[in-house]
Design a protein around this motif. Structure first.
Motif, mmCIF file in Angstrom:
data_model
loop_
_atom_site.group_PDB
_atom_site.id
_atom_site.type_symbol
_atom_site.label_atom_id
_atom_site.label_comp_id
_atom_site.label_asym_id
_atom_site.label_seq_id
_atom_site.Cartn_x
_atom_site.Cartn_y
_atom_site.Cartn_z
ATOM 1 N N ALA A 163 -6.194 9.079 -6.116
ATOM 2 C CA ALA A 163 -5.671 7.499 -5.543
ATOM 3 C C ALA A 163 -4.526 7.595 -4.172
ATOM 4 N N SER A 164 -3.533 8.609 -4.185
ATOM 5 C CA SER A 164 -3.134 9.520 -3.210
ATOM 6 C C SER A 164 -3.715 9.384 -1.615
ATOM 7 N N TYR A 165 -5.111 10.035 -1.229
ATOM 8 C CA TYR A 165 -5.829 9.725 -0.603
ATOM 9 C C TYR A 165 -6.214 8.674 -0.391
ATOM 10 N N LEU B 66 -0.811 20.004 4.725
ATOM 11 C CA LEU B 66 0.371 20.727 3.969
ATOM 12 C C LEU B 66 -0.543 20.358 2.740
ATOM 13 N N VAL B 67 -0.996 18.598 3.013
ATOM 14 C CA VAL B 67 -1.664 18.276 1.909
ATOM 15 C C VAL B 67 -3.030 18.973 1.613
ATOM 16 N N ALA B 68 -3.924 18.817 2.775
ATOM 17 C CA ALA B 68 -4.724 20.704 2.116
ATOM 18 C C ALA B 68 -4.388 21.305 1.601
ATOM 19 N N ALA B 69 -3.024 21.696 1.398
ATOM 20 C CA ALA B 69 -2.839 23.410 0.871
ATOM 21 C C ALA B 69 -2.972 22.637 -0.445
ATOM 22 N N LEU B 70 -2.012 21.392 -0.636
ATOM 23 C CA LEU B 70 -2.078 20.625 -2.742
ATOM 24 C C LEU B 70 -2.965 20.806 -2.752
ATOM 25 N N THR B 71 -3.702 20.590 -1.854
ATOM 26 C CA THR B 71 -5.357 19.072 -3.021
ATOM 27 C C THR B 71 -5.743 21.459 -2.519
ATOM 28 N N LEU C 135 8.888 15.989 6.402
ATOM 29 C CA LEU C 135 8.102 15.977 7.354
ATOM 30 C C LEU C 135 8.105 14.500 7.514
ATOM 31 N N VAL C 136 7.790 13.549 6.623
ATOM 32 C CA VAL C 136 7.849 12.116 6.531
ATOM 33 C C VAL C 136 7.941 10.644 6.975
ATOM 34 N N VAL C 137 9.523 11.599 6.362
ATOM 35 C CA VAL C 137 10.918 10.523 6.096
ATOM 36 C C VAL C 137 11.463 11.493 7.399
ATOM 37 N N ALA D 13 0.884 1.909 13.050
ATOM 38 C CA ALA D 13 1.568 1.961 11.861
ATOM 39 C C ALA D 13 1.901 4.258 12.082
ATOM 40 N N VAL D 14 1.205 4.632 12.189
ATOM 41 C CA VAL D 14 0.858 5.881 13.217
ATOM 42 C C VAL D 14 0.926 6.353 14.592
ATOM 43 N N ASP D 15 1.995 7.409 15.245
ATOM 44 C CA ASP D 15 2.114 7.248 16.441
ATOM 45 C C ASP D 15 1.074 9.126 16.561
ATOM 46 N N HIS E 194 1.116 4.253 -3.150
ATOM 47 C CA HIS E 194 0.838 5.336 -2.674
ATOM 48 C C HIS E 194 2.273 6.288 -3.222
ATOM 49 N N ILE E 195 3.163 6.122 -2.749
ATOM 50 C CA ILE E 195 4.195 7.059 -3.519
ATOM 51 C C ILE E 195 4.156 7.028 -4.952
ATOM 52 N N LEU E 196 3.791 6.187 -5.701
ATOM 53 C CA LEU E 196 3.660 5.716 -6.972
ATOM 54 C C LEU E 196 2.598 6.977 -7.362
ATOM 55 N N SER E 197 1.330 6.779 -6.502
ATOM 56 C CA SER E 197 0.547 7.871 -6.602
ATOM 57 C C SER E 197 0.413 9.315 -6.494
ATOM 58 N N VAL E 198 1.233 9.385 -5.761
ATOM 59 C CA VAL E 198 1.889 10.413 -4.424
ATOM 60 C C VAL E 198 2.880 10.830 -5.987
ATOM 61 N N ILE E 199 3.948 10.672 -6.850
ATOM 62 C CA ILE E 199 4.765 10.726 -7.579
ATOM 63 C C ILE E 199 3.689 11.162 -9.231
ATOM 64 N N LEU F 151 5.425 22.958 -0.725
ATOM 65 C CA LEU F 151 5.299 21.613 -0.333
ATOM 66 C C LEU F 151 5.645 20.478 -0.195
ATOM 67 N N LEU F 152 5.971 20.222 -1.565
ATOM 68 C CA LEU F 152 6.405 18.807 -1.997
ATOM 69 C C LEU F 152 7.682 18.798 -0.668
ATOM 70 N N ILE F 153 8.454 18.925 -1.222
ATOM 71 C CA ILE F 153 9.785 19.012 -0.283
ATOM 72 C C ILE F 153 9.387 19.339 2.058
ATOM 73 N N ILE G 83 0.723 -1.437 -0.367
ATOM 74 C CA ILE G 83 -0.042 -0.397 -0.139
ATOM 75 C C ILE G 83 0.768 1.391 -0.234
ATOM 76 N N LYS G 84 2.124 0.973 1.125
ATOM 77 C CA LYS G 84 2.724 2.418 0.812
ATOM 78 C C LYS G 84 3.000 2.427 -1.048
ATOM 79 N N THR G 85 3.783 1.597 -1.176
ATOM 80 C CA THR G 85 4.294 1.408 -2.807
ATOM 81 C C THR G 85 3.554 1.962 -3.666
HETATM 82 C C1 HEM Z 1 -4.815 12.135 2.327
HETATM 83 C C2 HEM Z 1 -3.912 12.133 1.424
HETATM 84 C C3 HEM Z 1 -2.779 11.740 2.554
HETATM 85 C C4 HEM Z 1 -2.726 10.081 3.825
HETATM 86 C C5 HEM Z 1 -3.899 10.501 4.292
HETATM 87 C C6 HEM Z 1 -1.131 10.967 3.879
HETATM 88 C C7 HEM Z 1 -0.924 9.257 4.489
HETATM 89 C C8 HEM Z 1 0.580 8.660 4.871
HETATM 90 C C9 HEM Z 1 0.528 7.308 5.998
HETATM 91 C C10 HEM Z 1 0.134 7.463 6.840
HETATM 92 C C11 HEM Z 1 1.748 6.878 5.493
HETATM 93 C C12 HEM Z 1 2.602 5.827 6.423
HETATM 94 C C13 HEM Z 1 3.635 7.349 7.262
HETATM 95 C C14 HEM Z 1 4.664 6.725 8.077
HETATM 96 O O1 HEM Z 1 4.114 6.454 9.571
HETATM 97 O O2 HEM Z 1 6.080 6.295 7.752
HETATM 98 C C15 HEM Z 1 2.203 7.894 4.215
HETATM 99 C C16 HEM Z 1 3.922 7.925 3.795
HETATM 100 C C17 HEM Z 1 4.070 8.596 2.583
HETATM 101 N N1 HEM Z 1 3.616 9.716 2.666
HETATM 102 FE FE1 HEM Z 1 1.515 10.345 2.522
HETATM 103 N N2 HEM Z 1 -0.545 11.158 3.098
HETATM 104 C C18 HEM Z 1 -1.696 11.765 2.087
HETATM 105 C C19 HEM Z 1 -0.939 11.998 0.895
HETATM 106 C C20 HEM Z 1 0.378 12.586 0.366
HETATM 107 C C21 HEM Z 1 1.342 13.107 0.095
HETATM 108 C C22 HEM Z 1 0.118 14.395 -1.074
HETATM 109 C C23 HEM Z 1 2.344 13.284 -0.372
HETATM 110 C C24 HEM Z 1 3.436 13.768 -0.936
HETATM 111 C C25 HEM Z 1 3.342 15.146 -1.861
HETATM 112 C C26 HEM Z 1 2.918 11.635 0.450
HETATM 113 C C27 HEM Z 1 3.965 11.028 0.523
HETATM 114 C C28 HEM Z 1 4.603 10.675 1.849
HETATM 115 C C29 HEM Z 1 5.989 9.383 1.220
HETATM 116 C C30 HEM Z 1 7.003 9.983 0.874
HETATM 117 C C31 HEM Z 1 5.608 8.747 1.950
HETATM 118 C C32 HEM Z 1 6.247 7.398 2.437
HETATM 119 C C33 HEM Z 1 7.680 7.543 4.244
HETATM 120 C C34 HEM Z 1 8.545 7.091 4.261
HETATM 121 O O3 HEM Z 1 7.608 5.755 4.792
HETATM 122 O O4 HEM Z 1 9.255 6.532 4.695
HETATM 123 N N3 HEM Z 1 1.951 11.326 0.856
HETATM 124 N N4 HEM Z 1 1.387 8.612 4.071
#
Ligand code: HEM
Length: 148
Positions: free
Chosen positions: A67-69, A95-100, A142-144, A81-83, A15-20, A135-137, A11-13
């Motif tokens: 798909a990203s959502y 920031l995702v809201a700002a992107l939207t 934040l996530v990494v 998965a998330v604390d 997520h990343i592909l659809s975000v790209i 916003l992307l940066i 699912i994370k794979t």
């Molecule tokens: C409603 C939209 C979104 C939700 C609910 C969401 C939620 C999440 C969650 C829960 C994770 C796992 C985080 C972790 O514990 O490591 C994740 C990973 C990630 N998200 Fe999102 N995300 C959303 C949109 C986005 C967007 C718009 C971007 C980039 C512009 C993004 C980039 C990433 C990346 C790069 C990861 C992988 C982080 C890692 O595991 O190293 N996400 N997202």
């Protein structure tokens, strides 16, 4: 182990592909607006940009955003998965809201171009082009790094 936990890396794979794919559109559509603003209204060039913009928004950006959502929400719903006491996830969602919002602003601008009523100079689109990049940066940091 729940199905979400078992599928988490996949699912994370996705997520990343659809975000790209979504980001590719958010970075390219305002670039097209910059060129489109320089084309004479009613010209063949303007008509070509109109088609490119419509296809980019409808065929790539809208499905990629959904798909990203969808995959992001599944990641967030995976047990443990998330604390949720950490701050980064809330900052990320803001920031995702700002992107939207940018996505919807660009969709409105695309309609203006398609109707031949663009009144904004290319400079506006050049500046708007930088916002999704910034916003992307911030989101990736934040996530990494999860700094807080
Ligand atoms: C409603 C939209 C979104 C939700 C609910 C969401 C939620 C999440 C969650 C829960 C994770 C796992 C985080 C972790 O514990 O490591 C994740 C990973 C990630 N998200 Fe999102 N995300 C959303 C949109 C986005 C967007 C718009 C971007 C980039 C512009 C993004 C980039 C990433 C990346 C790069 C990861 C992988 C982080 C890692 O595991 O190293 N996400 N997202």
């Amino acid at each position: 182990m729940s199905a979400l936990t078992a599928l988490y890396p996949w699912i994370k794979t996705l997520h990343i592909l659809s975000v790209i794919a979504w980001m590719a559109g958010l970075l390219y559509l305002p670039r097209l607006f910059v060129y489109h603003a320089g084309a004479a209204p009613g010209s063949e060039t303007a008509a070509t940009f109109t088609v490119m913009e419509r296809r980019l928004l409808h065929a790539i950006m809208n499905p990629a955003m959904i798909a990203s959502y969808g995959f992001g929400i599944l990641l967030a719903a995976t047990p443990g998965a998330v604390d949720w006491r950490a701050g980064w996830i809330y900052a990320k969602l803001a920031l995702v809201a700002a992107l939207t919002l940018m996505h919807h602003l660009f969709a409105r601008w695309r309609r203006d171009f398609a109707a031949g009523r663009n009144a904004r100079p290319a400079r506006v689109y050049r500046i708007a082009n930088e916002v999704p990049t910034l916003l992307l940066i911030l989101i990736v940091v934040l996530v990494v790094v999860k700094p807080f």
